[in-house]
Write a protein that holds these residues in place. Structure first.
Motif, PDB file in Angstrom:
ATOM      1  N   THR A  99       0.855  -1.187   0.000  1.00  0.00           N
ATOM      2  CA  THR A  99       0.000   0.000   0.000  1.00  0.00           C
ATOM      3  C   THR A  99       0.888   1.233   0.000  1.00  0.00           C
ATOM      4  OG1 THR A  99      -1.701  -1.139   1.273  1.00  0.00           O
ATOM      5  CG2 THR A  99      -1.777   1.249   1.290  1.00  0.00           C
ATOM      6  N   PRO A 100       0.587   2.218  -0.844  1.00  0.00           N
ATOM      7  CA  PRO A 100       1.376   3.453  -0.814  1.00  0.00           C
ATOM      8  C   PRO A 100       1.350   4.090   0.575  1.00  0.00           C
ATOM      9  CG  PRO A 100      -0.024   3.386  -2.765  1.00  0.00           C
ATOM     10  CD  PRO A 100      -0.442   2.237  -1.892  1.00  0.00           C
ATOM     11  N   GLN A 101       2.480   4.602   1.002  1.00  0.00           N
ATOM     12  CA  GLN A 101       2.623   5.174   2.336  1.00  0.00           C
ATOM     13  C   GLN A 101       1.637   6.313   2.582  1.00  0.00           C
ATOM     14  OE1 GLN A 101       4.559   3.682   4.642  1.00  0.00           O
ATOM     15  NE2 GLN A 101       3.570   5.049   6.092  1.00  0.00           N
ATOM     16  N   ILE A 102       1.364   7.110   1.575  1.00  0.00           N
ATOM     17  CA  ILE A 102       0.427   8.230   1.740  1.00  0.00           C
ATOM     18  C   ILE A 102      -0.960   7.735   2.146  1.00  0.00           C
ATOM     19  CG2 ILE A 102      -0.217   8.336  -0.715  1.00  0.00           C
ATOM     20  CD1 ILE A 102      -0.332  11.414  -0.352  1.00  0.00           C
ATOM     21  N   VAL A 103      -1.350   6.576   1.632  1.00  0.00           N
ATOM     22  CA  VAL A 103      -2.649   5.990   1.979  1.00  0.00           C
ATOM     23  C   VAL A 103      -2.626   5.475   3.414  1.00  0.00           C
ATOM     24  CG1 VAL A 103      -4.313   4.159   1.405  1.00  0.00           C
ATOM     25  CG2 VAL A 103      -3.153   5.435  -0.429  1.00  0.00           C
ATOM     26  N   LEU A 104      -1.566   4.772   3.777  1.00  0.00           N
ATOM     27  CA  LEU A 104      -1.455   4.253   5.146  1.00  0.00           C
ATOM     28  C   LEU A 104      -1.512   5.387   6.165  1.00  0.00           C
ATOM     29  CD1 LEU A 104       1.320   1.545   4.670  1.00  0.00           C
ATOM     30  CD2 LEU A 104      -1.142   1.184   4.975  1.00  0.00           C
ATOM     31  N   HIS A 105      -0.815   6.466   5.894  1.00  0.00           N
ATOM     32  CA  HIS A 105      -0.804   7.606   6.803  1.00  0.00           C
ATOM     33  C   HIS A 105      -2.200   8.238   6.904  1.00  0.00           C
ATOM     34  CE1 HIS A 105       0.588  11.105   8.965  1.00  0.00           C
ATOM     35  NE2 HIS A 105       0.012  11.878   8.051  1.00  0.00           N
ATOM     36  N   ALA A 106      -2.856   8.377   5.775  1.00  0.00           N
ATOM     37  CA  ALA A 106      -4.158   9.051   5.741  1.00  0.00           C
ATOM     38  C   ALA A 106      -5.258   8.240   6.427  1.00  0.00           C
ATOM     39  CB  ALA A 106      -4.550   9.350   4.301  1.00  0.00           C
ATOM     40  N   LEU A 107      -5.111   6.924   6.505  1.00  0.00           N
ATOM     41  CA  LEU A 107      -6.155   6.098   7.120  1.00  0.00           C
ATOM     42  C   LEU A 107      -6.424   6.519   8.560  1.00  0.00           C
ATOM     43  CD1 LEU A 107      -5.328   2.557   5.734  1.00  0.00           C
ATOM     44  CD2 LEU A 107      -7.381   3.912   5.270  1.00  0.00           C
ATOM     45  N   GLN A 108      -5.394   6.837   9.294  1.00  0.00           N
ATOM     46  CA  GLN A 108      -5.566   7.260  10.685  1.00  0.00           C
ATOM     47  C   GLN A 108      -5.986   8.733  10.792  1.00  0.00           C
ATOM     48  OE1 GLN A 108      -5.639   5.170  13.153  1.00  0.00           O
ATOM     49  NE2 GLN A 108      -5.058   3.478  11.837  1.00  0.00           N
ATOM     50  N   GLN A 109      -5.666   9.523   9.776  1.00  0.00           N
ATOM     51  CA  GLN A 109      -5.936  10.956   9.818  1.00  0.00           C
ATOM     52  C   GLN A 109      -7.335  11.331   9.329  1.00  0.00           C
ATOM     53  OE1 GLN A 109      -3.537  12.697  11.322  1.00  0.00           O
ATOM     54  NE2 GLN A 109      -2.471  10.753  11.423  1.00  0.00           N
ATOM     55  N   ASN A 110      -8.001  10.415   8.627  1.00  0.00           N
ATOM     56  CA  ASN A 110      -9.304  10.711   8.027  1.00  0.00           C
ATOM     57  C   ASN A 110     -10.340   9.667   8.424  1.00  0.00           C
ATOM     58  OD1 ASN A 110      -8.611  13.016   6.114  1.00  0.00           O
ATOM     59  ND2 ASN A 110      -7.077  11.480   5.597  1.00  0.00           N
ATOM     60  N   PRO A 111     -10.718   9.625   9.683  1.00  0.00           N
ATOM     61  CA  PRO A 111     -11.667   8.586  10.109  1.00  0.00           C
ATOM     62  C   PRO A 111     -13.085   8.861   9.621  1.00  0.00           C
ATOM     63  CG  PRO A 111     -11.234  10.093  11.907  1.00  0.00           C
ATOM     64  CD  PRO A 111     -10.323  10.510  10.773  1.00  0.00           C
ATOM     65  N   TYR A 112     -13.827   7.806   9.531  1.00  0.00           N
ATOM     66  CA  TYR A 112     -15.258   7.890   9.234  1.00  0.00           C
ATOM     67  C   TYR A 112     -15.979   7.583  10.533  1.00  0.00           C
ATOM     68  CZ  TYR A 112     -13.783   8.123   4.454  1.00  0.00           C
ATOM     69  OH  TYR A 112     -13.188   8.531   3.298  1.00  0.00           O
ATOM     70  N   ASP A 113     -17.134   8.170  10.704  1.00  0.00           N
ATOM     71  CA  ASP A 113     -17.859   8.011  11.959  1.00  0.00           C
ATOM     72  C   ASP A 113     -18.556   6.663  12.064  1.00  0.00           C
ATOM     73  OD1 ASP A 113     -17.621  10.795  13.263  1.00  0.00           O
ATOM     74  OD2 ASP A 113     -18.094  11.189  11.164  1.00  0.00           O
ATOM     75  N   PHE A 114     -18.960   6.123  10.912  1.00  0.00           N
ATOM     76  CA  PHE A 114     -19.668   4.845  10.909  1.00  0.00           C
ATOM     77  C   PHE A 114     -19.531   4.205   9.534  1.00  0.00           C
ATOM     78  CE2 PHE A 114     -23.650   2.272  10.672  1.00  0.00           C
ATOM     79  CZ  PHE A 114     -23.391   1.439  11.758  1.00  0.00           C
ATOM     80  N   TYR A 115     -19.367   2.898   9.549  1.00  0.00           N
ATOM     81  CA  TYR A 115     -19.265   2.132   8.301  1.00  0.00           C
ATOM     82  C   TYR A 115     -20.418   1.142   8.221  1.00  0.00           C
ATOM     83  CZ  TYR A 115     -14.265   3.462   8.007  1.00  0.00           C
ATOM     84  OH  TYR A 115     -13.075   4.133   7.931  1.00  0.00           O
ATOM     85  N   VAL A 116     -21.051   1.076   7.059  1.00  0.00           N
ATOM     86  CA  VAL A 116     -22.023   0.033   6.745  1.00  0.00           C
ATOM     87  C   VAL A 116     -21.291  -0.925   5.819  1.00  0.00           C
ATOM     88  CG1 VAL A 116     -24.223  -0.500   5.634  1.00  0.00           C
ATOM     89  CG2 VAL A 116     -23.970   1.634   6.944  1.00  0.00           C
TER      90      VAL A 116
END
Length: 180
Positions: A99-116
């Motif tokens: 996985t590109p590092q930019i994506v890994l970093h962004a996963l923690q920085q851009n949370p979603y409140d709820f997933y269906v």
């Protein structure tokens, strides 16, 4: 100064051919809220060569930009997102083994409140942009693993036809009631 309220993000996610786009559009209509379409679909339709890791990074940037533009214009308490860039991680891992590092970093920085998380109980529908009709169980497990790794608040939704939408609305209503 007018401080803008936090607009919650509800993501519709899951393996291929689980009805994400259909449910996202129907839920946005039901709740009368904006929704963010899946950027990767538009991007991949325009590809003339096999997808590369750089294409995955481009899809990440496109999804984030599309989401930010919808958030900037939203005047509602929440928006619906037809998938998230977590899909970029899942596809990058599946196709390229990383996985590109930019994506890994962004996963923690851009949370979603709820997933269906949509279940794989729908019949497979062929589409030129779908790749794994025989690996749906595997990708369902991957989605569970990735969401758990993020510590995501999510519920699995199944059902055929209108039952799927009804079940999705039910879990979103439960989530919403727990936040007020």
């Amino acid at each position: 100064m007018n401080k803008r309220k936090h607009i919650k993000k509800i993501a519709i996610v899951g393996p291929e051919s689980t009805g994400k786009s259909t449910i996202a559009a129907a839920m946005a209509k039901y709740y009368q809220v904006p929704w963010v379409p899946e950027y990767a679909r538009y991007y991949c339709e325009a590809l003339t060569e096999p997808c590369t890791l750089q294409d995955e990074v481009n899809m990440f940037h496109g999804q984030v930009a599309l989401e930010q533009s919808v958030l900037a214009m939203a005047e509602t308490d929440f928006i619906i997102c037809d998938t998230t860039f977590l899909t970029v991680k899942i596809w990058s891992d599946a196709f390229f083994g990383e996985t590109p590092q930019i994506v890994l970093h962004a996963l923690q920085q851009n949370p979603y409140d709820f997933y269906v998380l949509l279940d794989i109980d729908l019949p497979w529908e062929d589409d030129p942009l779908r790749d794994f009709p025989n690996q749906r169980e595997h990708f369902m497990e991957v989605w569970h693993k990735e969401l758990k790794t993020l510590g995501a608040n999510y519920k699995v939704v199944s059902g055929i036809g209108e039952d799927r939408l009804k079940n999705a609305v039910e879990v979103v209503d439960e989530f919403w009631l727990s936040t007020v």
